[in-house]
Design an enzyme around this catalytic site. Sequence first.
Site, PDB file in Angstrom:
ATOM      1  N   PRO A 269      -3.243  -6.379  11.772  1.00 20.55           N
ATOM      2  CA  PRO A 269      -4.395  -5.503  11.480  1.00 20.55           C
ATOM      3  C   PRO A 269      -4.297  -4.827  10.110  1.00 20.55           C
ATOM      4  O   PRO A 269      -5.284  -4.280   9.612  1.00 20.55           O
ATOM      5  CB  PRO A 269      -4.352  -4.468  12.604  1.00 20.55           C
TER       6      PRO A 269
ATOM      7  N   ASP B 113      -0.629   4.645   4.711  1.00 17.70           N
ATOM      8  CA  ASP B 113       0.723   4.535   5.278  1.00 17.70           C
ATOM      9  C   ASP B 113       0.682   3.438   6.339  1.00 17.70           C
ATOM     10  O   ASP B 113       0.759   3.685   7.530  1.00 17.70           O
ATOM     11  CB  ASP B 113       1.097   5.897   5.889  1.00 17.70           C
ATOM     12  N   SER B 114       0.488   2.217   5.850  1.00 13.50           N
ATOM     13  CA  SER B 114       0.262   1.102   6.768  1.00 13.50           C
ATOM     14  C   SER B 114       1.509   0.239   6.875  1.00 13.50           C
ATOM     15  O   SER B 114       2.493   0.471   6.188  1.00 13.50           O
ATOM     16  CB  SER B 114      -0.885   0.242   6.245  1.00 13.50           C
TER      17      SER B 114
ATOM     18  N   ASP C 162       3.243  -3.748   6.636  1.00 20.14           N
ATOM     19  CA  ASP C 162       3.148  -4.830   5.649  1.00 20.14           C
ATOM     20  C   ASP C 162       1.846  -5.615   5.859  1.00 20.14           C
ATOM     21  O   ASP C 162       1.231  -5.504   6.911  1.00 20.14           O
ATOM     22  CB  ASP C 162       4.358  -5.770   5.798  1.00 20.14           C
TER      23      ASP C 162
ATOM     24  N   ASP D 259      -9.954   1.536  13.270  1.00 21.28           N
ATOM     25  CA  ASP D 259      -9.541   0.687  12.152  1.00 21.28           C
ATOM     26  C   ASP D 259      -9.850   1.401  10.829  1.00 21.28           C
ATOM     27  O   ASP D 259     -11.022   1.699  10.538  1.00 21.28           O
ATOM     28  CB  ASP D 259     -10.311  -0.632  12.263  1.00 21.28           C
ATOM     29  N   GLY D 260      -8.810   1.646  10.040  1.00 23.92           N
ATOM     30  CA  GLY D 260      -8.975   2.333   8.758  1.00 23.92           C
ATOM     31  C   GLY D 260      -9.895   1.580   7.813  1.00 23.92           C
ATOM     32  O   GLY D 260     -10.617   2.181   7.010  1.00 23.92           O
TER      33      GLY D 260
HETATM   34  N1  SAM Z   1       6.500   3.635   7.179  1.00 28.34           N
HETATM   35  C1  SAM Z   1       5.919   2.464   7.599  1.00 28.34           C
HETATM   36  C2  SAM Z   1       6.294   1.223   6.887  1.00 28.34           C
HETATM   37  O1  SAM Z   1       7.256   0.621   7.274  1.00 28.34           O
HETATM   38  O2  SAM Z   1       5.658   0.803   5.943  1.00 28.34           O
HETATM   39  C3  SAM Z   1       4.515   2.541   8.053  1.00 28.34           C
HETATM   40  C4  SAM Z   1       4.522   3.242   9.354  1.00 28.34           C
HETATM   41  S1  SAM Z   1       3.106   3.524  10.264  1.00 28.34           S
HETATM   42  C5  SAM Z   1       3.863   3.388  11.848  1.00 28.34           C
HETATM   43  C6  SAM Z   1       2.062   2.095  10.102  1.00 28.34           C
HETATM   44  C7  SAM Z   1       0.888   2.162  11.075  1.00 28.34           C
HETATM   45  O3  SAM Z   1      -0.255   1.521  10.503  1.00 28.34           O
HETATM   46  C8  SAM Z   1       1.118   1.494  12.414  1.00 28.34           C
HETATM   47  O4  SAM Z   1       1.220   2.455  13.422  1.00 28.34           O
HETATM   48  C9  SAM Z   1      -0.108   0.566  12.608  1.00 28.34           C
HETATM   49  O5  SAM Z   1      -0.602   0.563  13.919  1.00 28.34           O
HETATM   50  C10 SAM Z   1      -1.072   1.170  11.597  1.00 28.34           C
HETATM   51  N2  SAM Z   1      -2.138   0.254  11.148  1.00 28.34           N
HETATM   52  C11 SAM Z   1      -2.030  -1.063  10.844  1.00 28.34           C
HETATM   53  N3  SAM Z   1      -3.236  -1.559  10.477  1.00 28.34           N
HETATM   54  C12 SAM Z   1      -4.125  -0.528  10.535  1.00 28.34           C
HETATM   55  C13 SAM Z   1      -5.520  -0.410  10.286  1.00 28.34           C
HETATM   56  N4  SAM Z   1      -6.256  -1.472   9.895  1.00 28.34           N
HETATM   57  N5  SAM Z   1      -6.108   0.807  10.445  1.00 28.34           N
HETATM   58  C14 SAM Z   1      -5.380   1.883  10.843  1.00 28.34           C
HETATM   59  N6  SAM Z   1      -4.048   1.824  11.104  1.00 28.34           N
HETATM   60  C15 SAM Z   1      -3.429   0.643  10.955  1.00 28.34           C
END
Ligand code: SAM
Length: 264
Positions: free
Chosen positions: A145, A138-139, A141, A120-121
Amino acid sequence: LIKKKVYSKKSEFQDILICDSFAYGRMLLLDGLTQVTEADEFIYHEMIVHVPLIIHKNPRKILIIGGGDGGALKQSLLHKSAEITVVEIDKEVPFLCQKYLPKICGQVFKNKRAKIIIGDGFKFIKECKQAFDIIIVDSCDPIGPAKKLFSQEFYQNVFQALKDDGLAVYQSGSLFAQCQEIKQIFFRNKKFFPFVNIYLLDVPSYGEGAYVFTLASKKINPLKVSLNQIRNKFNKISGKTKYYNPEVHLASFVLPQFIKEHLS
Ligand code: SAM
């Protein structure tokens, strides 16, 4: 839009769908929302990476939070001095992207300058102090999580995790459809960072017009970096870009009147 379903799975964190589309090639959707497509991923990833890395004088330590599709990592690796840590919460995303979306991530997860942490970031960053030159959020919406990655506490931790001249960039949503979220990200960051700016790009597959990234900087005023400085840094990138160039960089900070007023 969708031609054929390629793979779907409910992971511990989200519904993952990979499919082939008519207009955008293969694409990844999480919880029903488009994340990346083969056809236009370069726009999003070049802009989320090269803008902050070119503004910074010598970016060495880069942190990507999320970014499990590998697109932001691929662009970061074009900066030869960069060592990149990716913290992605869902192990299925990098695994499935390597399998089904190799056009986007290629072999980047195996690169010697890349370190992949599954976690978890939000928790990871709490333990980091003055550790990074650039943090790229780069998360997804603000649901599931990713919700905590839009909180005031998170932005404070990002500030503390950056070195004195560090910069953070956040994917912030559609200029028109997510105006309230954009305001919130902007003003929450303003509490900690002296320089907060938004910049614009177009991601056709999101289908919502102009898209926004927020840039938060501790020391460097991004609007004071000249075209010549940007050109010099751009010439040192080891690879070609398809969307980003120094003129696009500067132009992306030019904002329509309504959003200027929202943020003033
Ligand atoms: N380009 C994209 C967009 O539509 O905004 C973002 C793409 S990238 C696939 C987003 C990633 O953030 C996902 O794979 C998701 O699992 C990850 N993610 C979500 N919450 C997170 C957290 N708390 N810590 C780390 N990664 C997270």
